[in-house]
Design a protein around this motif. Structure first.
Motif, PDB file in Angstrom:
ATOM      1  N   LYS A 115      -5.281   6.996  -1.569  1.00 23.13           N
ATOM      2  CA  LYS A 115      -4.797   5.618  -1.658  1.00 23.13           C
ATOM      3  C   LYS A 115      -4.273   5.357  -3.064  1.00 23.13           C
ATOM      4  O   LYS A 115      -4.969   4.826  -3.927  1.00 23.13           O
ATOM      5  CB  LYS A 115      -5.916   4.653  -1.286  1.00 23.13           C
ATOM      6  CG  LYS A 115      -6.400   4.849   0.159  1.00 23.13           C
ATOM      7  CD  LYS A 115      -7.510   3.879   0.526  1.00 23.13           C
ATOM      8  CE  LYS A 115      -7.925   4.079   1.975  1.00 23.13           C
ATOM      9  NZ  LYS A 115      -9.000   3.150   2.391  1.00 23.13           N
ATOM     10  N   ASN A 146      -3.368   0.376  -3.283  1.00 19.68           N
ATOM     11  CA  ASN A 146      -4.251  -0.044  -2.192  1.00 19.68           C
ATOM     12  C   ASN A 146      -4.250  -1.562  -1.993  1.00 19.68           C
ATOM     13  O   ASN A 146      -5.231  -2.245  -2.258  1.00 19.68           O
ATOM     14  CB  ASN A 146      -5.672   0.450  -2.469  1.00 19.68           C
ATOM     15  CG  ASN A 146      -6.578   0.329  -1.264  1.00 19.68           C
ATOM     16  OD1 ASN A 146      -6.115   0.331  -0.118  1.00 19.68           O
ATOM     17  ND2 ASN A 146      -7.874   0.214  -1.507  1.00 19.68           N
ATOM     18  N   LYS A 196       0.839  -1.194   0.000  1.00 18.50           N
ATOM     19  CA  LYS A 196       0.000   0.000   0.000  1.00 18.50           C
ATOM     20  C   LYS A 196       0.875   1.246   0.000  1.00 18.50           C
ATOM     21  O   LYS A 196       1.964   1.251   0.570  1.00 18.50           O
ATOM     22  CB  LYS A 196      -0.899   0.019   1.241  1.00 18.50           C
ATOM     23  CG  LYS A 196      -1.793  -1.194   1.394  1.00 18.50           C
ATOM     24  CD  LYS A 196      -2.531  -1.169   2.725  1.00 18.50           C
ATOM     25  CE  LYS A 196      -3.377  -2.421   2.914  1.00 18.50           C
ATOM     26  NZ  LYS A 196      -4.051  -2.437   4.232  1.00 18.50           N
TER      27      LYS A 196
END
Length: 329
Positions: A30, A33, A12
């Motif tokens: 994000k 992700n 991430k």
């Protein structure tokens, strides 16, 4: 089967976006992700998707130009994010990156000789004579003679600059190279030359490539396997020939239907709207707001990867829905 070289495990990358007004809230963008995939020794693995899908960020996370927010990147089983500064410097010899625009990535104030000499000096490899020999040989390997050592980037054509950038990437004889849109800024005829050069170098230097591109024609020609990224996530992954033949995710279907083909009059699958804001991901499937096949389930539950066949995976509720409909029929 070849050995795993790079293992990306639930990686991430989040960016904190500070509130713009005093009454607002900080948000998280994000960019990547929670993605996972494995690159095997000697293969070329393609990452495709729209701008903003997280392709370039993924490449930079793997070579540790960016630090991940979560997850692990393993190189030959070792977690590179846990490396000390000394270990990371030594590891830099094994991984390199080639950027889209060589005119930006090459120092315009330095000669080709300086550009190629710098990594050798940084890692204290060889003496003056052996370094010169290495630089001349590396230039020869990318199709340039040693007279180019005295030239500056602005004196070279786009294709020649990219050859120098590739020479700088291979001069330390790495095992893995990220090629980030490495031919997209070049003319079509030059693209073919550079792609063929990269294939030759892969055999000569025993290289593994991560090839990032938005050009699906190039990806079809160059890559062994493909991962399709959307909004920081991988939505489909498999062998190139398998995905080109039968896409299982609607986003992949839309991308590949848009490839211009001579004599092909089939309609292009349209997806409406722009890619959503990465700081406000929708509940359920991230593609639901643009998908022409959206179900109610897509709005409630995020799909997980399902195996289509050996090595071909896709994250889409439509796969299960089609299977249920076929059983009823």
């Amino acid at each position: 089967m070849t050995k795993p070289l790079i293992e990306v495990e639930n990686v991430k990358k989040y960016y904190k976006q500070t509130r713009r007004q005093w009454w607002g809230k900080d948000t998280l963008i994000k960019a990547v992700n929670g993605i996972s995939f494995t690159l095997y020794e000697g293969e070329t693995f393609g990452l495709v998707g729209e701008s903003g899908s997280g392709k370039t960020t993924t490449g930079q996370l793997i070579v540790q130009l960016l630090k991940q927010t979560g997850g692990r990147v393993r190189f030959k089983g070792k977690d590179v994010s846990s490396f000390s500064a000394k270990q990371l410097k030594a590891w830099r010899k094994e991984v390199q990156i080639v950027f889209q625009d060589p005119y930006s990535s090459l120092n315009p104030k330095k000669t080709v000789q300086w550009i190629l000499h710098e990594p050798l000096a940084l890692h204290k490899l060889g003496d003056k004579a052996s370094r010169y020999k290495k630089m001349a040989q590396t230039l020869s390997d990318v199709g340039l003679d040693k007279s180019y050592l005295s030239r500056y980037p602005h004196e070279l054509s786009g294709g020649q600059r990219q050859r120098v950038a590739i020479a700088a990437a291979i001069i330390l004889e790495p095992q893995f190279i990220v090629i980030d849109e490495g031919v997209s800024a070049l003319d079509v005829s030059v693209q073919a030359q550079i792609l063929n050069l990269l294939k030759d170098l892969q055999q000569q230097y025993h290289l593994t490539y991560l090839f990032i591109s938005h050009d699906l024609n190039v990806v079809q020609y160059f890559c062994d396997r493909i991962a399709v990224m959307y909004l920081g996530e991988i939505v489909e992954l498999g062998k190139t020939a398998e995905i080109v033949k039968t896409q299982q995710h609607p986003y992949s279907e839309a991308l590949f239907s848009a490839i211009p083909t001579l004599g092909n009059s089939s309609a292009v699958m349209q997806i409406e709207g722009d890619i959503p804001d990465a700081s406000q991901l929708p509940e359920g499937c991230p593609f639901q707001s643009r998908c022409p096949y959206v179900y109610e389930l897509c709005k409630r539950e995020k799909p997980v990867f399902q195996t289509i066949n050996d090595g071909h995976l896709a994250a889409c509720h439509r796969i299960q829905q089609r299977e249920e409909e076929e059983r009823v029929l």
